[in-house]
Scaffold this motif. Structure first.
Motif, short mmCIF file in Angstrom:
data_model
loop_
_atom_site.label_atom_id
_atom_site.label_comp_id
_atom_site.label_asym_id
_atom_site.label_seq_id
_atom_site.Cartn_x
_atom_site.Cartn_y
_atom_site.Cartn_z
N GLU B 3 -0.29 2.82 3.33
CA GLU B 3 0.95 2.46 2.35
C GLU B 3 0.62 1.87 1.09
O GLU B 3 -0.68 1.04 1.37
N ILE B 5 1.62 -0.77 -2.12
CA ILE B 5 2.33 -1.73 -2.37
C ILE B 5 2.26 -2.15 -3.87
O ILE B 5 1.19 -1.62 -4.33
N LYS B 18 -1.79 -1.20 1.18
CA LYS B 18 -1.48 -2.36 2.12
C LYS B 18 -2.80 -3.01 2.98
O LYS B 18 -3.46 -2.26 3.52
N GLU B 70 1.03 -9.01 -0.76
CA GLU B 70 2.26 -8.52 -0.23
C GLU B 70 3.18 -7.68 -1.28
O GLU B 70 3.13 -8.37 -2.47
N ASN B 71 3.87 -6.76 -0.68
CA ASN B 71 4.68 -6.11 -1.71
C ASN B 71 5.70 -7.33 -2.39
O ASN B 71 6.10 -8.18 -1.65
#
Ligand code: SF4
Ligand code: SF4
Ligand code: SF4
Ligand code: SF4
Ligand code: SF4
Ligand code: FES
Lengths: 502, 711
Positions: B3, B5, B18, B70-71
């Protein structure tokens, strides 16, 4: 010197209940005093019920962080596969004698605690970790375990049940392998003994990646008592009052104030200049803080190190700069060596303090130490670095005056720092041999052959190198009264004449 | 796919996978954040704290290398609070670092210096914390100059976690912690595999290769693997040795075959200059690279052929003159490039020196011919018994290019009085006659002039033909003789007398036939500015060696082509070529390869020359000149090498040598290939110097787009 276990007048005897009533590792005596009854009881319960009892007792890890033990146990119990119990029996500080006292007076309670924990979480082996300096204790524990094996309390079919459990004792390879959980686990795994970042929780993936219940000796020693009636949470502390020659170990109820603890132990609270909690690892407080409560949050929030429960009393004859300097000497040598702030930060503070004790301190030094310590507190990789920072910060906050005396007024009131002694050359004794002049590295001595030599006080840094080279013992420490000496070198023999003329 | 981010670093939007750390996210996006203990190949360790960043909102400061991105995070890399910590970190590092940078061998290549330069700071404000550790030069290959260590721990992590060897560690003494080897052991004693990972990752001048170990006149990547660099054909030695260590023999053959079409031949007779520079040699003795090649090639079942590619026909025709190692190699690679190749060989059998120059007890005919068959198999036409004296005529015949690879086939002689007498011959003549199994009239007492491999080959051949007394004399001292040490040793055992430091005055004759050689003793010799030999002869009296046969083994010359070709000819009749090319000087489509340009060299040099010629000729014919081939997938090399007990003490294995009596009774191969176990054990000795190439180079700040400004 009063160096004793102050157990007779201890109000609270939970973990130390059997101390003094049995010789350290005599298993028969331990059993006579009711030892292993906790284990026996537990073996009849379901593991789940044991964990519940621990949760109800609200036992918290006594190694420092105060993490609720029940949570750890439950987490471990919830995992499958091989599991370990690792117990830290190492003394985190050479001056801290608590752990060794526990080993010498009653090693079994903690071992019983390990086994109860093992039964509760479903582990069948435990490791006891010792520091490289604890060879005597290693033998005591090994013998104890042997006795247990031959009494069928360790190994297979423990106390005639199906439970089997074994314990191994391991000693660290060097000085740095002690204290912290991560370092001990890594050391056991054969990895370099440093803290690392992002290591998972031991309860999930500890030793060799297996779920591991890690506890300090004292925490585990409390476990058998929990299974008895009337358990209260306590902490074993060591009290040190050097000036009164007192070192004693006592058990106190969590929540007492430090002042109370001292009083009950018979240590006079008047005339205290400062006291520390945590030896080389924690803050130093002025006497008006004697009301601090001895519990996890009280101590840790104030900046002390709860795990290293040595309470040291400093009185008038002790110099704070000097004692803090010695603490930093220890911290800088014993840090794990991983992060710059822990390693070089402590080294830098140590060097600075050393300079101050040698009368080479500068006003800027204080700001510089504070800057380093604040950064250490913020980014040190482990607790040890943070604790070290606490200590100097507390001294800078509470004892500014001590530093001012050293740096600005150039005196060490306690007369401890050698650097603040003044030397002079007795004109009566000096025969002008010039040996001291040759020796002095700072060019602080004036003179020539057959002249009485004179120390230029501004240049002298009191290293005392010259004292030992003088064949006539002419170089002396300035005492109460100012000695009469010539301002500059004069021929040998002319001193008395000139004085007579006056 | 993991994924993705996105986060904000210094107001720039950054996307990353991620699980990536903040530092990696920033670096990938071209945003530089100072760092020292972070290394792309190592687990992060949060030691230097230079990479700190501030998280907006929370105001917390974290080490970006070990904090997961982190997003939606918003980060600042140079807020005042961050700068304060970062500066202090550099100051603390320099508080125990030597002040002199210019005298440090790492100067200008040092990460610490670069970071300090970026920050415009070195310290000076804080107190110097002296450490006075003298630099440790007791170990082979590496210097450990711990005075310059900043305890970033990279070397420990490389050794422990990447290599699995665990030699380096945090050591603790009464002076505190330091990076070192517990108990101050030597690296070898502590189990070091001398892989160099620690040196490669060290950001400062504290762990270094010893001076002279890394050849700095070639690209660094090449210098890291000296054996491969030194091999004229640049065979990927560590790779095939690693295959052998794992018992994957066929794969090893494929690796060798990627560069040379004569593996077994080389395994038997290569002069293995690779072993002279093998780094293992500095630990104890070099790896037996050559014998391992023989071992592997011995098992060659041809499985590599399925990966061999012969390109589509180009319609070009190439003629190669001479079917020796150079000619055949050129032919092979040109044919693979899709050209139609015809090889012209004067003799009746292909092989050149391999067939006629090297005695069978060193290299049997079967092996040579088998390897030649594999070469010709791909569609090369060969015309034996065809002597080409004018290459230009081949162009007229319609060839698009001609490569002369006729070698150096004529034995030279020393023109001393009596050199033309009956019974005075050349070594090369004897060797060829023997190879052809011709009847040679052998003398009872033979005197050989020369100290190279050919002289010894000839001496030992004569021994096998039944010659009773063989003396061999040369100008050089025993230590400087050109023949290999093993050859001299084996000849000795076979009863050949060697006389070093001799000069040859005349050949004594009975008027017609040789009866002896008069020699004088040489004290020393030099070459003057015109390359003329200057001798200093001792006062001793000259000596006459009685003999009935004199053999010159003093080098070979090439044969010249017809004068009408107009080729420029150099020393020993070599062809002169255009500079840095194998195109014959002034001749458009005519090339040359091997001894004919260089004079007598080794077989591997001829093969390498054949490759070079193939590249050039392919380009000449309109190709790309890319003859590299992949006969084996390049799967990832395993960096985790682990510990091996007593690794530094593992002794070099030698091939089993037949007893003298068996040796001299015929032309049987004198040595036996390794048994399997020996081969694996020998292969394990390799330090795998190439693994170091897989360690990423750390980029310095000036190669990033966005560097946080200093304010
Ligand atoms: S005490 Fe040291 S500095 Fe002072 S005079 Fe003596 S030698 Fe010199
Ligand atoms: S290690 Fe780097 S910073 Fe240190 S002296 Fe060498 S070049 Fe300078
Ligand atoms: S094994 Fe490799 S990384 Fe470890 S010390 Fe030896 S050379 Fe360095
Ligand atoms: S030797 Fe080099 S890599 Fe190892 S800790 Fe020191 S500076 Fe870092
Ligand atoms: S040790 Fe191995 S890789 Fe290194 S030079 Fe020798 S053969 Fe080559
Ligand atoms: S690079 Fe992050 S702490 Fe060193």
């Amino acid at each position: 010197m009063r160096h004793e276990l102050n157990i007779n007048n201890a109000a609270t005897r939970v973990v130390t209940k059997k101390w003094g009533r049995m010789s350290g590792n005599n298993i028969a005596e331990y059993i006579n005093l009711g030892g292993f009854s906790g284990l026996e009881k537990v073996l009849k319960l379901k593991p789940e019920d044991v964990i519940k009892q621990i949760e109800v007792s609200r036992l918290r890890g006594k190694g420092g962080a105060g993490y609720p033990a029940g949570l750890k146990w439950r987490c471990c119990a919830g995992q499958t596969g091989e599991k370990y119990i690792v117990s830290n029996f190492s003394n985190c500080d050479n001056n801290n004698m608590i752990v060794n006292a526990m080993i010498h007076n009653d090693v079994y309670s903690a071992v019983e605690g390990i086994m109860i924990a093992g039964y509760a979480i479903g582990a069948d082996s435990g490791i006891i970790f010792l520091r490289n300096t604890q060879a005597v204790e290693y033998n005591i524990i090994s013998e104890a375990l042997e006795q247990m094996r031959s009494s069928k309390i360790l190994g297979k079919g423990i106390l005639k049940s199906d439970f089997q459990f074994d314990i191994q004792v391991v000693m660290g390879k060097n000085n740095a392998e002690k204290g912290q959980e991560i370092i001990i686990l890594r050391s056991l795994e054969g990895l370099s003994p440093v803290t690392v970042c992002n290591r998972p929780h031991a309860a999930e993936a500890g030793l060799n990646g297996k779920p591991t219940l890690y506890h300090s000796m004292e925490t585990l020693a409390s476990v058998p008592a929990i299974l008895e009636e009337g358990y209260i949470e306590t902490k074993i502390v060591q009290l040190v009052d050097t000036e009164n020659d007192i070192t004693l170990i006592t058990e106190v109820a969590i929540g007492s104030s430090i002042g109370d603890v001292l009083e009950r132990a018979g240590i006079p609270t008047e005339g205290i200049k400062a006291f520390s909690f945590g030896e080389s690892m924690g803050a130093i407080f002025p006497p008006d803080r004697l009301g601090i409560l001895l519990d996890f949050d009280g101590i840790n929030n104030a900046g002390g190190a709860f795990g290293n429960a040595v309470i040291r009393i400093l009185r008038e004859k002790e110099c704070l700069v000097d004692s803090v300097m010695h603490c930093y000497e220890v911290s800088s040598v014993e840090c794990c060596g991983r992060c710059v702030f822990g390693r070089m930060g402590t080294a830098q503070i140590y060097e600075t303090l050393k300079d101050i004790t040698k009368k080479r301190g500068k006003v800027d030094d204080l700001d510089c130490m504070r800057e380093i310590a604040e950064a250490m507190l913020l980014v040190s990789s482990c607790n040890q670095g943070k604790c070290a920072a606490q200590m100097i910060l507390s001294v800078l906050d509470f004892f500014q005056n001590e530093f001012d005396m050293h740096i600005r007024r150039k005196t060490c009131e306690a007369q401890v720092c050698k650097g603040y002694r003044s030397y002079y050359i007795s004109p009566e004794a000096c025969d002008g041999c010039g040996k001291c002049l040759a020796k002095c590295q700072r060019d602080a001595i004036e003179g020539e052959d057959d002249y009485i030599h004179v120390i230029v006080q501004d240049m002298c840094d009191s290293c005392a190198d010259c004292v030992s080279v003088c064949p006539n013992k002419a170089i002396r420490i300035v005492g109460e009264s100012t000695p009469k000496i010539p301002d500059s070198p004069i021929p040998v023999g002319s001193w008395k004449q000139s004085r007579r003329r006056r | 796919m993991k994924e993705c981010i996105s986060l904000k670093i210094d107001d720039k939007s950054v996307r990353c996978k991620k699980g990536s750390s903040i530092l990696n996210a920033a670096l990938m996006a071209g945003i530089y954040i100072p760092h020292l203990c972070h290394h792309p190949n190592l687990p992060d360790h949060e030691a230097c704290k230079l990479c700190v960043v501030e998280m907006l909102g929370q105001g917390t400061i974290v080490a970006s290398c070990s904090t997961e991105a982190e997003n939606g995070m918003e980060l600042v890399t140079n807020s005042p609070a961050v700068q304060k910590i970062r500066n202090l970190s550099i100051e603390l590092i320099f508080s125990e670092h030597p002040a002199d940078c210019t005298s440090c061998p790492k100067y200008l290549k040092c990460e610490l210096q670069s970071v300090a330069q970026f920050m415009g700071l070195r310290g000076g404000r804080l107190k110097t914390v002296g450490k006075n550790i003298s630099s440790d030069t007791r170990n082979p290959l590496f210097v450990r100059d711990m005075n310059r260590c900043i305890q970033c721990g990279r070397c420990v992590r490389a050794c422990e976690e990447v290599r699995g060897v665990k030699v380096l560690d945090y050591c603790h003494t009464e002076d505190g912690s330091s990076i070192g080897i517990p108990d101050n052991k030597l690296m070898g004693e502590a189990g070091c595999r001398f892989c160099g990972a620690c040196v490669e990752v060290c950001p400062t001048g504290s762990l270094r290769d010893k001076e002279g170990i890394i050849n700095d006149t070639v690209p660094y990547e090449q210098a890291l693997v000296p054996c491969q660099l030194k091999c004229p054909a640049h065979i990927d030695i560590p790779r095939y040795i690693r295959k052998l260590a794992k018992g994957e023999i066929e794969d090893a053959v494929a690796v060798i075959r990627e560069k040379v079409p004569f593996p077994e031949t080389l395994g038997l007779i290569c002069n293995h200059s690779c072993e002279d520079v093998c780094r293992r040699g500095m630990v104890n003795q070099p790896v037996s690279i050559c014998s391992l090649k023989r071992y592997a090639a011995n098992f060659d079942s041809g499985s590599w052929k399925k990966h061999r590619i012969v390109k589509q026909q180009t319609g070009k025709r190439v003629a190669v003159i001479g079917a020796g190692p150079a000619g055949l190699t050129t032919a092979y690679y040109l044919c693979k490039q899709g050209h139609h190749v015809v090889v012209f060989e004067r003799k009746n059998i292909a092989g050149g020196m391999l067939q006629f120059g090297i005695p069978k007890y060193r290299l049997s005919e079967d092996i040579v011919q088998r390897e030649i068959r594999d070469i010709l198999d791909i569609g090369i036409e060969i015309k034996c018994n065809t002597n080409i004296t004018n290459p230009k005529l081949l162009l007229v015949e319609g060839f698009d290019a001609v490569i002369a690879a006729t070698g150096a086939q004529c034995g030279s002689v020393l023109p001393i009085p009596g050199y033309t007498s009956e019974g005075a011959l050349t070594a090369i003549g004897i060797l060829e006659a023997t190879a052809r199994k011709e009847d040679i009239k052998i003398g009872k007492r033979v005197f050989i002039i020369g100290g190279g491999n050919v002289a010894f080959d000839c001496a030992r051949t004569l021994k096998r033909l039944g010659c009773e007394s063989i003396d061999l004399a040369c100008l050089e001292t025993r230590e400087c003789m050109q023949a290999s040490a093993e050859e001299i040793e084996e000849a000795f055992e076979e009863g050949i007398r060697v006389h070093p430091c001799k000069t040859f005055i005349r050949i004594v004759t009975d008027g017609k036939h040789v009866t002896g050689v008069e020699t004088a003793n040489v004290d020393s010799f030099t070459f003057d500015e015109n390359n003329k030999l200057q001798l200093k002869i001792t006062a001793e009296e000259n000596h006459i060696y009685d003999c009935d046969m004199v053999i010159f083994a003093v080098g070979q010359q090439s044969e010249t082509f017809d004068d009408v070709c107009g080729f420029t000819v150099g020393k020993a009749n070599t062809l002169v070529t255009e500079p840095n090319s194998c195109q014959v000087l002034g001749s458009d489509a005519i090339f040359a390869a091997g001894d004919i340009i260089t004079g007598t060299k080794f077989v591997i040099s001829a093969i390498a020359a054949g490759r070079d010629a193939a590249i050039e000729v392919d380009q000449f014919l309109g190709g790309q000149g890319n003859i590299d081939e992949m006969l084996l997938d390049r799967n990832e090399q395993e960096p985790f090498i682990g510990r091996i007990a007593g690794f530094d003490k593992l002794e070099r294995a030698s091939e089993e040598l037949l007893p003298v009596s068996e040796r001299i009774s015929g032309f049987k191969q004198t040595t036996k290939a390794y048994p399997d176990k020996t081969a694996t054990a020998e292969a394990v000795r390799c330090l795998q110097c190439d693994l170091r190439r897989d360690i990423e180079k750390v980029k310095f700040w000036n190669s990033y787009d966005a560097v946080p400004s200093e304010e």
